[in-house]
Design a protein around this motif. Structure first.
Motif, PDB file in Angstrom:
ATOM      1  N   GLN A 112       0.807  -1.213   0.000  1.00  0.00           N
ATOM      2  CA  GLN A 112       0.000   0.000   0.000  1.00  0.00           C
ATOM      3  C   GLN A 112       0.842   1.266   0.000  1.00  0.00           C
ATOM      4  O   GLN A 112       0.315   2.370   0.034  1.00  0.00           O
ATOM      5  CB  GLN A 112      -0.962   0.009   1.194  1.00  0.00           C
ATOM      6  CG  GLN A 112      -0.312   0.290   2.534  1.00  0.00           C
ATOM      7  CD  GLN A 112       0.370  -0.911   3.182  1.00  0.00           C
ATOM      8  OE1 GLN A 112       0.420  -1.986   2.610  1.00  0.00           O
ATOM      9  NE2 GLN A 112       0.906  -0.717   4.374  1.00  0.00           N
ATOM     10  N   ALA A 113       2.162   1.131  -0.052  1.00  0.00           N
ATOM     11  CA  ALA A 113       3.050   2.301   0.008  1.00  0.00           C
ATOM     12  C   ALA A 113       2.902   3.160  -1.240  1.00  0.00           C
ATOM     13  O   ALA A 113       2.612   2.669  -2.328  1.00  0.00           O
ATOM     14  CB  ALA A 113       4.501   1.854   0.155  1.00  0.00           C
ATOM     15  N   ASP A 114       3.116   4.448  -1.038  1.00  0.00           N
ATOM     16  CA  ASP A 114       3.092   5.384  -2.163  1.00  0.00           C
ATOM     17  C   ASP A 114       4.234   5.066  -3.124  1.00  0.00           C
ATOM     18  O   ASP A 114       5.179   4.365  -2.780  1.00  0.00           O
ATOM     19  CB  ASP A 114       3.239   6.822  -1.660  1.00  0.00           C
ATOM     20  CG  ASP A 114       2.055   7.250  -0.799  1.00  0.00           C
ATOM     21  OD1 ASP A 114       0.950   6.730  -1.014  1.00  0.00           O
ATOM     22  OD2 ASP A 114       2.260   8.097   0.084  1.00  0.00           O
ATOM     23  N   ASP A 115       4.145   5.635  -4.316  1.00  0.00           N
ATOM     24  CA  ASP A 115       5.200   5.461  -5.304  1.00  0.00           C
ATOM     25  C   ASP A 115       6.460   6.177  -4.815  1.00  0.00           C
ATOM     26  O   ASP A 115       6.439   7.383  -4.600  1.00  0.00           O
ATOM     27  CB  ASP A 115       4.749   6.032  -6.644  1.00  0.00           C
ATOM     28  CG  ASP A 115       5.780   5.863  -7.737  1.00  0.00           C
ATOM     29  OD1 ASP A 115       6.648   4.971  -7.603  1.00  0.00           O
ATOM     30  OD2 ASP A 115       5.723   6.621  -8.725  1.00  0.00           O
ATOM     31  N   ARG A 150      10.192  -5.003  -4.337  1.00  0.00           N
ATOM     32  CA  ARG A 150       8.890  -5.260  -4.980  1.00  0.00           C
ATOM     33  C   ARG A 150       8.968  -6.516  -5.833  1.00  0.00           C
ATOM     34  O   ARG A 150       8.001  -7.255  -5.935  1.00  0.00           O
ATOM     35  CB  ARG A 150       8.476  -4.077  -5.833  1.00  0.00           C
ATOM     36  CG  ARG A 150       7.837  -2.993  -5.034  1.00  0.00           C
ATOM     37  CD  ARG A 150       7.138  -1.992  -5.918  1.00  0.00           C
ATOM     38  NE  ARG A 150       6.542  -0.972  -5.060  1.00  0.00           N
ATOM     39  CZ  ARG A 150       6.436   0.286  -5.384  1.00  0.00           C
ATOM     40  NH1 ARG A 150       6.867   0.704  -6.551  1.00  0.00           N
ATOM     41  NH2 ARG A 150       5.887   1.144  -4.555  1.00  0.00           N
ATOM     42  N   ASP A 151      10.113  -6.721  -6.468  1.00  0.00           N
ATOM     43  CA  ASP A 151      10.273  -7.917  -7.300  1.00  0.00           C
ATOM     44  C   ASP A 151      10.248  -9.176  -6.441  1.00  0.00           C
ATOM     45  O   ASP A 151       9.616 -10.161  -6.796  1.00  0.00           O
ATOM     46  CB  ASP A 151      11.587  -7.857  -8.088  1.00  0.00           C
ATOM     47  CG  ASP A 151      11.589  -6.723  -9.106  1.00  0.00           C
ATOM     48  OD1 ASP A 151      10.501  -6.278  -9.513  1.00  0.00           O
ATOM     49  OD2 ASP A 151      12.692  -6.289  -9.495  1.00  0.00           O
ATOM     50  N   ALA A 152      10.953  -9.143  -5.319  1.00  0.00           N
ATOM     51  CA  ALA A 152      11.018 -10.268  -4.387  1.00  0.00           C
ATOM     52  C   ALA A 152      11.623  -9.772  -3.087  1.00  0.00           C
ATOM     53  O   ALA A 152      12.467  -8.872  -3.110  1.00  0.00           O
ATOM     54  CB  ALA A 152      11.874 -11.395  -4.965  1.00  0.00           C
ATOM     55  N   PRO A 153      11.193 -10.332  -1.952  1.00  0.00           N
ATOM     56  CA  PRO A 153      11.833  -9.939  -0.692  1.00  0.00           C
ATOM     57  C   PRO A 153      13.342 -10.172  -0.767  1.00  0.00           C
ATOM     58  O   PRO A 153      13.798 -11.147  -1.366  1.00  0.00           O
ATOM     59  CB  PRO A 153      11.182 -10.869   0.339  1.00  0.00           C
ATOM     60  CG  PRO A 153       9.864 -11.232  -0.278  1.00  0.00           C
ATOM     61  CD  PRO A 153      10.121 -11.300  -1.755  1.00  0.00           C
ATOM     62  N   GLN A 154      14.099  -9.262  -0.171  1.00  0.00           N
ATOM     63  CA  GLN A 154      15.561  -9.310  -0.244  1.00  0.00           C
ATOM     64  C   GLN A 154      16.151  -9.215   1.153  1.00  0.00           C
ATOM     65  O   GLN A 154      15.639  -8.460   1.989  1.00  0.00           O
ATOM     66  CB  GLN A 154      16.092  -8.124  -1.057  1.00  0.00           C
ATOM     67  CG  GLN A 154      15.546  -7.985  -2.448  1.00  0.00           C
ATOM     68  CD  GLN A 154      16.240  -8.890  -3.429  1.00  0.00           C
ATOM     69  OE1 GLN A 154      17.440  -9.096  -3.334  1.00  0.00           O
ATOM     70  NE2 GLN A 154      15.486  -9.442  -4.349  1.00  0.00           N
ATOM     71  N   SER A 155      17.232  -9.923   1.393  1.00  0.00           N
ATOM     72  CA  SER A 155      17.938  -9.759   2.658  1.00  0.00           C
ATOM     73  C   SER A 155      18.767  -8.477   2.593  1.00  0.00           C
ATOM     74  O   SER A 155      19.041  -7.953   1.510  1.00  0.00           O
ATOM     75  CB  SER A 155      18.839 -10.956   2.947  1.00  0.00           C
ATOM     76  OG  SER A 155      19.964 -10.941   2.088  1.00  0.00           O
ATOM     77  N   ASP A 193      10.806   3.847   8.331  1.00  0.00           N
ATOM     78  CA  ASP A 193      10.166   5.019   8.947  1.00  0.00           C
ATOM     79  C   ASP A 193       9.107   5.622   8.019  1.00  0.00           C
ATOM     80  O   ASP A 193       8.066   6.077   8.484  1.00  0.00           O
ATOM     81  CB  ASP A 193      11.202   6.085   9.304  1.00  0.00           C
ATOM     82  CG  ASP A 193      12.092   5.678  10.459  1.00  0.00           C
ATOM     83  OD1 ASP A 193      11.748   4.714  11.181  1.00  0.00           O
ATOM     84  OD2 ASP A 193      13.151   6.309  10.631  1.00  0.00           O
ATOM     85  N   GLY A 194       9.369   5.620   6.721  1.00  0.00           N
ATOM     86  CA  GLY A 194       8.425   6.158   5.737  1.00  0.00           C
ATOM     87  C   GLY A 194       7.366   5.168   5.318  1.00  0.00           C
ATOM     88  O   GLY A 194       6.528   5.467   4.470  1.00  0.00           O
ATOM     89  N   GLU A 195       7.388   3.966   5.894  1.00  0.00           N
ATOM     90  CA  GLU A 195       6.426   2.893   5.617  1.00  0.00           C
ATOM     91  C   GLU A 195       6.418   2.456   4.154  1.00  0.00           C
ATOM     92  O   GLU A 195       5.389   2.089   3.604  1.00  0.00           O
ATOM     93  CB  GLU A 195       5.030   3.279   6.089  1.00  0.00           C
ATOM     94  CG  GLU A 195       4.967   3.519   7.583  1.00  0.00           C
ATOM     95  CD  GLU A 195       3.585   3.886   8.087  1.00  0.00           C
ATOM     96  OE1 GLU A 195       2.686   4.135   7.237  1.00  0.00           O
ATOM     97  OE2 GLU A 195       3.404   3.927   9.306  1.00  0.00           O
ATOM     98  N   PHE A 196       7.596   2.485   3.528  1.00  0.00           N
ATOM     99  CA  PHE A 196       7.741   1.952   2.176  1.00  0.00           C
ATOM    100  C   PHE A 196       8.068   0.464   2.205  1.00  0.00           C
ATOM    101  O   PHE A 196       7.762  -0.257   1.268  1.00  0.00           O
ATOM    102  CB  PHE A 196       8.840   2.699   1.408  1.00  0.00           C
ATOM    103  CG  PHE A 196       8.454   4.087   1.011  1.00  0.00           C
ATOM    104  CD1 PHE A 196       7.716   4.313  -0.146  1.00  0.00           C
ATOM    105  CD2 PHE A 196       8.801   5.175   1.794  1.00  0.00           C
ATOM    106  CE1 PHE A 196       7.350   5.589  -0.518  1.00  0.00           C
ATOM    107  CE2 PHE A 196       8.440   6.461   1.431  1.00  0.00           C
ATOM    108  CZ  PHE A 196       7.711   6.669   0.276  1.00  0.00           C
ATOM    109  N   VAL A 197       8.741   0.031   3.268  1.00  0.00           N
ATOM    110  CA  VAL A 197       9.115  -1.381   3.435  1.00  0.00           C
ATOM    111  C   VAL A 197       8.942  -1.767   4.898  1.00  0.00           C
ATOM    112  O   VAL A 197       8.815  -0.915   5.774  1.00  0.00           O
ATOM    113  CB  VAL A 197      10.588  -1.660   3.012  1.00  0.00           C
ATOM    114  CG1 VAL A 197      10.821  -1.313   1.549  1.00  0.00           C
ATOM    115  CG2 VAL A 197      11.572  -0.925   3.906  1.00  0.00           C
TER     116      VAL A 197
END
Length: 131
Positions: free
Chosen positions: A49-52, A71-76, A100-104
């Motif tokens: 749901q994060a903004d662009d 976005r492609d796949a979860p990454q370590s 903090d910005g709720e992007f991830v």
């Protein structure tokens, strides 16, 4: 005259262009609020749901790259560092900004001390079979 004796600066590479020092990407910061959760095998997942991130002018290109990779796949954290060719410390600070910005968000691995002991599971199965 510069340090190389030929009039060129060490801060510029003819093929790559200007070199950006890692502390410039983090604005001089070496830690973030989420730093304690970011060990090498912590998995970074983009928030659906994060903004662009491209539309957010406060994010650097490296921030945007991290969101796109996740976005492609979860990454370590280690994979992101390798993919972006950035030091782990820099990647941790950038991920902290994105959390903090709720992007991830970050999924931490279960510590070995909290994993179920395999011998206990075998004893339970053997006990159930004995019934």
């Amino acid at each position: 005259m510069s340090a190389d004796g030929q009039g060129r600066s060490h801060w510029f590479d003819d093929e790559a262009g200007p070199v950006v020092r890692p502390y410039a990407m983090t604005r001089g910061r070496t830690t973030s609020a989420a730093q304690h959760r970011l060990d090498l095998i912590a998995v970074v997942v983009s928030e659906p749901q994060a903004d662009d991130p491209d539309a957010d002018s406060t994010l650097s290109p490296e921030h945007v790259d991290i969101v796109e990779l996740c976005r492609d796949a979860p990454q370590s954290v280690a994979e992101l560092s390798a993919e972006l060719d950035l030091p782990i410390g820099v990647v941790r600070v950038l991920i902290g900004d994105l959390v903090d910005g709720e992007f991830v968000h970050v999924n931490r691995p279960v510590p070995p001390a909290e994993l179920v002991d395999e011998s206990i599971l075998r004893d339970v199965i053997n006990g159930l079979r004995a019934l």
